[in-house]
Design a protein around this motif. Structure first.
Motif, PDB file in Angstrom:
ATOM      1  N   ALA A   1      22.734  80.056  -4.527  1.00  0.00           N
ATOM      2  CA  ALA A   1      22.868  78.598  -4.571  1.00  0.00           C
ATOM      3  C   ALA A   1      24.124  78.139  -3.834  1.00  0.00           C
ATOM      4  N   LEU A   2      25.214  78.905  -3.962  1.00  0.00           N
ATOM      5  CA  LEU A   2      26.457  78.573  -3.258  1.00  0.00           C
ATOM      6  C   LEU A   2      26.266  78.717  -1.751  1.00  0.00           C
ATOM      7  N   ARG A   3      25.571  79.761  -1.341  1.00  0.00           N
ATOM      8  CA  ARG A   3      25.274  79.928   0.090  1.00  0.00           C
ATOM      9  C   ARG A   3      24.514  78.732   0.639  1.00  0.00           C
ATOM     10  N   ASP A   4      23.463  78.331  -0.070  1.00  0.00           N
ATOM     11  CA  ASP A   4      22.650  77.206   0.401  1.00  0.00           C
ATOM     12  C   ASP A   4      23.473  75.928   0.499  1.00  0.00           C
ATOM     13  N   ARG A   5      24.354  75.720  -0.469  1.00  0.00           N
ATOM     14  CA  ARG A   5      25.178  74.495  -0.456  1.00  0.00           C
ATOM     15  C   ARG A   5      26.149  74.500   0.717  1.00  0.00           C
ATOM     16  N   ILE A   6      26.790  75.648   0.977  1.00  0.00           N
ATOM     17  CA  ILE A   6      27.757  75.723   2.076  1.00  0.00           C
ATOM     18  C   ILE A   6      27.057  75.565   3.421  1.00  0.00           C
ATOM     19  N   GLU A   7      25.883  76.169   3.567  1.00  0.00           N
ATOM     20  CA  GLU A   7      25.172  76.117   4.844  1.00  0.00           C
ATOM     21  C   GLU A   7      24.686  74.722   5.186  1.00  0.00           C
ATOM     22  N   LYS A   8      24.515  73.882   4.181  1.00  0.00           N
ATOM     23  CA  LYS A   8      24.035  72.522   4.438  1.00  0.00           C
ATOM     24  C   LYS A   8      24.981  71.749   5.343  1.00  0.00           C
ATOM     25  N   SER A   9      26.282  72.036   5.229  1.00  0.00           N
ATOM     26  CA  SER A   9      27.245  71.299   6.047  1.00  0.00           C
ATOM     27  C   SER A   9      27.169  71.703   7.510  1.00  0.00           C
TER      28      SER A   9
ATOM     29  N   MET B   1      32.861  74.458  -6.006  1.00  0.00           N
ATOM     30  CA  MET B   1      33.333  75.590  -5.223  1.00  0.00           C
ATOM     31  C   MET B   1      33.129  75.359  -3.733  1.00  0.00           C
ATOM     32  N   ALA B   2      31.986  74.789  -3.366  1.00  0.00           N
ATOM     33  CA  ALA B   2      31.739  74.492  -1.949  1.00  0.00           C
ATOM     34  C   ALA B   2      32.763  73.489  -1.424  1.00  0.00           C
ATOM     35  N   GLN B   3      33.125  72.530  -2.243  1.00  0.00           N
ATOM     36  CA  GLN B   3      34.118  71.540  -1.824  1.00  0.00           C
ATOM     37  C   GLN B   3      35.485  72.188  -1.635  1.00  0.00           C
ATOM     38  N   ALA B   4      35.828  73.109  -2.531  1.00  0.00           N
ATOM     39  CA  ALA B   4      37.113  73.805  -2.406  1.00  0.00           C
ATOM     40  C   ALA B   4      37.144  74.671  -1.148  1.00  0.00           C
ATOM     41  N   ILE B   5      36.052  75.350  -0.850  1.00  0.00           N
ATOM     42  CA  ILE B   5      35.978  76.189   0.347  1.00  0.00           C
ATOM     43  C   ILE B   5      36.153  75.344   1.601  1.00  0.00           C
ATOM     44  N   ASP B   6      35.488  74.205   1.626  1.00  0.00           N
ATOM     45  CA  ASP B   6      35.601  73.313   2.785  1.00  0.00           C
ATOM     46  C   ASP B   6      37.023  72.784   2.942  1.00  0.00           C
ATOM     47  N   ALA B   7      37.637  72.375   1.835  1.00  0.00           N
ATOM     48  CA  ALA B   7      38.997  71.832   1.891  1.00  0.00           C
ATOM     49  C   ALA B   7      39.986  72.893   2.375  1.00  0.00           C
ATOM     50  N   PHE B   8      39.843  74.120   1.875  1.00  0.00           N
ATOM     51  CA  PHE B   8      40.768  75.185   2.253  1.00  0.00           C
ATOM     52  C   PHE B   8      40.612  75.559   3.724  1.00  0.00           C
ATOM     53  N   LEU B   9      39.371  75.779   4.164  1.00  0.00           N
ATOM     54  CA  LEU B   9      39.153  76.227   5.536  1.00  0.00           C
ATOM     55  C   LEU B   9      39.471  75.134   6.549  1.00  0.00           C
ATOM     56  N   ALA B  10      39.158  73.892   6.208  1.00  0.00           N
ATOM     57  CA  ALA B  10      39.456  72.793   7.129  1.00  0.00           C
ATOM     58  C   ALA B  10      40.957  72.699   7.379  1.00  0.00           C
ATOM     59  N   LYS B  11      41.736  72.838   6.326  1.00  0.00           N
ATOM     60  CA  LYS B  11      43.192  72.760   6.472  1.00  0.00           C
ATOM     61  C   LYS B  11      43.730  73.973   7.212  1.00  0.00           C
ATOM     62  N   ARG B  12      43.178  75.149   6.922  1.00  0.00           N
ATOM     63  CA  ARG B  12      43.676  76.354   7.576  1.00  0.00           C
ATOM     64  C   ARG B  12      43.352  76.345   9.064  1.00  0.00           C
ATOM     65  N   LEU B  13      42.137  75.896   9.414  1.00  0.00           N
ATOM     66  CA  LEU B  13      41.750  75.845  10.818  1.00  0.00           C
ATOM     67  C   LEU B  13      42.587  74.819  11.567  1.00  0.00           C
TER      68      LEU B  13
END
Length: 445
Positions: free
Chosen positions: A246-254, A426-438
């Motif tokens: 379910a987490l994979r599907d949510r992240i891939e949607k973006s 969790m998907a929101q946290a992953i996006d926030a972390f990676l966006a800032k790091r990139l």
């Protein structure tokens, strides 16, 4: 660490086969990643009587026959299901069984007979036992079966080996286990996926996918059930797999990230191999998903916990949990005692320091998002020596979603509504972390 080394000596080296424990005489393709055992044939480790009282008991084992035909007989107190398969280079036969209480005579297995040089046995992880036969040469499994108790004789597991030449032995293996065919497997698979006909046009490869890679790691799998509840009907391996998908599907949607799963079905993946997936994919983030439990008498605990790597666990509970998670690979065969050179040690340490900084940063971001939708543990951020967090160059966290031993947490873990909300945070946290790091890394990094 010493106890893990003893387990390592017991079972040799190699990852656990990811097959279900089904009785078979054939060698199936699902066993392509079967273990490669090496080393001596030591005696079995016998768990404490209290720990094994409910498991089938193996009371005796013996070999009979000669160099053309050899029979192995294992006396049991009740019938069991099993799977037997062969491996090449060196020649071996492996038998996977449910967890047994081995009460065999001292020294059994050290001396061989006929086609079997020696055999070793033991617990590979909670719920799974294994017997490994080192063969004197190529041999096939002519018959494998379990005899019911009869005429005062106990149930018996029987394997019959027959001598064959190397050509016949290798041809009996699935293609992915045949030494001479391994280099061509990828090419054959690609050809099979193309349209029929010699004139079929080869697909034009697209540009490389440069999106950051997120590796989602549902814990356990296969014979490793993880924690259990509801009389064994609710297993951690199934809960975390459903959550990971379910987490994979949510992240891939973006569309921003490429997601790689360490497993997408009920397969056992060794802890070391999970780390390798992250490193091979040059992952930007590794998230391992688990669900904990406390034994009776150890009190009650509830809420989600986020772990990062530490050489020393942050508390006794973290140390206990890390030891339990690492044990499956210490038994399954991945060496935890590799000692790099001094120079390599220094270089790895420098990389790990930076990676730990990013891991801790993501853990804080993740906690900030999860606490708005998920009940958190009273100490939500911890550190422990989890094997799956030891990739030196991949920021990694292990998330314990809750405790299956806690009634409230268990209700959440089996709730689709709770899962959807937690996946979203969790998907929101992953996006926030990676966006800032990139953004910090700059273009092209």
């Amino acid at each position: 660490m010493a106890s893990r080394a003893n387990h390592l000596a017991l079972l040799g080296r190699g990852p656990l086969c990811a097959a279900a424990l089904l009785c078979t005489q054939m060698i199936g393709p699902s066993l392509a990643q079967a273990p490669v055992y090496q080393g001596p044939a030591p005696q079995a480790a016998i768990p404490s009587p209290a720990a094994v009282s409910n498991f089938p008991i193996a009371s005796d084992a013996r070999l009979a026959g000669d160099a053309r035909q050899t029979r192995f007989i294992l006396d049991l107190d009740k019938p069991v299901q099993f799977r037997a398969f062969a491996l090449a280079d060196p020649y071996r036969v492996v038998v996977d069984l449910p967890q047994l209480s081995f009460k065999l005579p001292a020294g059994v297995g050290v001396a061989g007979r006929g086609l079997v040089k020696a055999f070793r046995y033991g617990l590979v992880m909670p719920g799974g036992s294994r017997i490994v036969f080192d063969l004197a040469g190529p041999a096939k499994i002519a018959k494998s079966y379990v005899l019911e108790a009869a005429n005062g004789q106990p149930p018996r597991l029987v394997l019959e080996f027959e001598e064959v030449d190397r050509t016949a032995f290798v041809q009996s293996l699935p293609p992915e286990n045949r030494p001479e065919l391994r280099p061509g497997i990828a090419e054959a698979n690609a050809a099979a996926a193309q349209p029929d006909g010699p004139a079929a046009a080869k697909p034009v490869p697209g540009p490389p996918d440069k999106r950051p890679v997120v590796v989602i790691d549902p814990g356990h799998g296969g014979v490793d059930n993880g924690t259990q509840a509801g009389g064994g009907d609710i297993m951690e391996k199934n809960l975390v797999l459903a959550f990971g998908l379910a987490l994979r599907d949510r992240i891939e949607k973006s569309g921003k990230y490429r997601v790689v799963m360490t497993r997408t079905d009920d397969t056992f993946i060794p802890l070391g191999d999970r780390v390798k997936v992250a490193r091979i994919e040059s992952a930007a983030l590794f998230v391992s998903i688990h669900a904990d439990a406390l034994k009776r008498g150890e009190g009650d605990a509830q809420g989600a916990t986020i772990y990062t790597l530490s050489d020393k666990a942050s508390d006794s509970e973290a140390e206990r949990l890390a030891d339990a998670e690492n044990k499956s690979d210490a038994i399954g065969g991945v060496s935890l005692a590799d000692e790099p050179t001094e120079v390599a040690d220094i270089l790895i340490d420098l990389v790990q320091r930076e990676t730990k900084t990013f891991s801790n940063r993501f853990a804080r971001v993740l906690m900030g998002e999860m606490k708005n939708t998920v009940r958190m543990h009273k100490h939500p951020l911890k550190s422990a020596g989890f094997r799956v967090l030891k990739a030196p160059d991949v920021p990694s966290v292990l998330v314990e979603l809750g405790y299956v031993s806690n009634k409230g947490d268990l209700e959440h873990l089996v709730s689709e509504n709770w899962r959807n909300r937690t996946v979203g945070s969790m998907a929101q946290a992953i996006d926030a972390f990676l966006a800032k790091r990139l953004a910090t890394a700059g273009p092209g990094k």
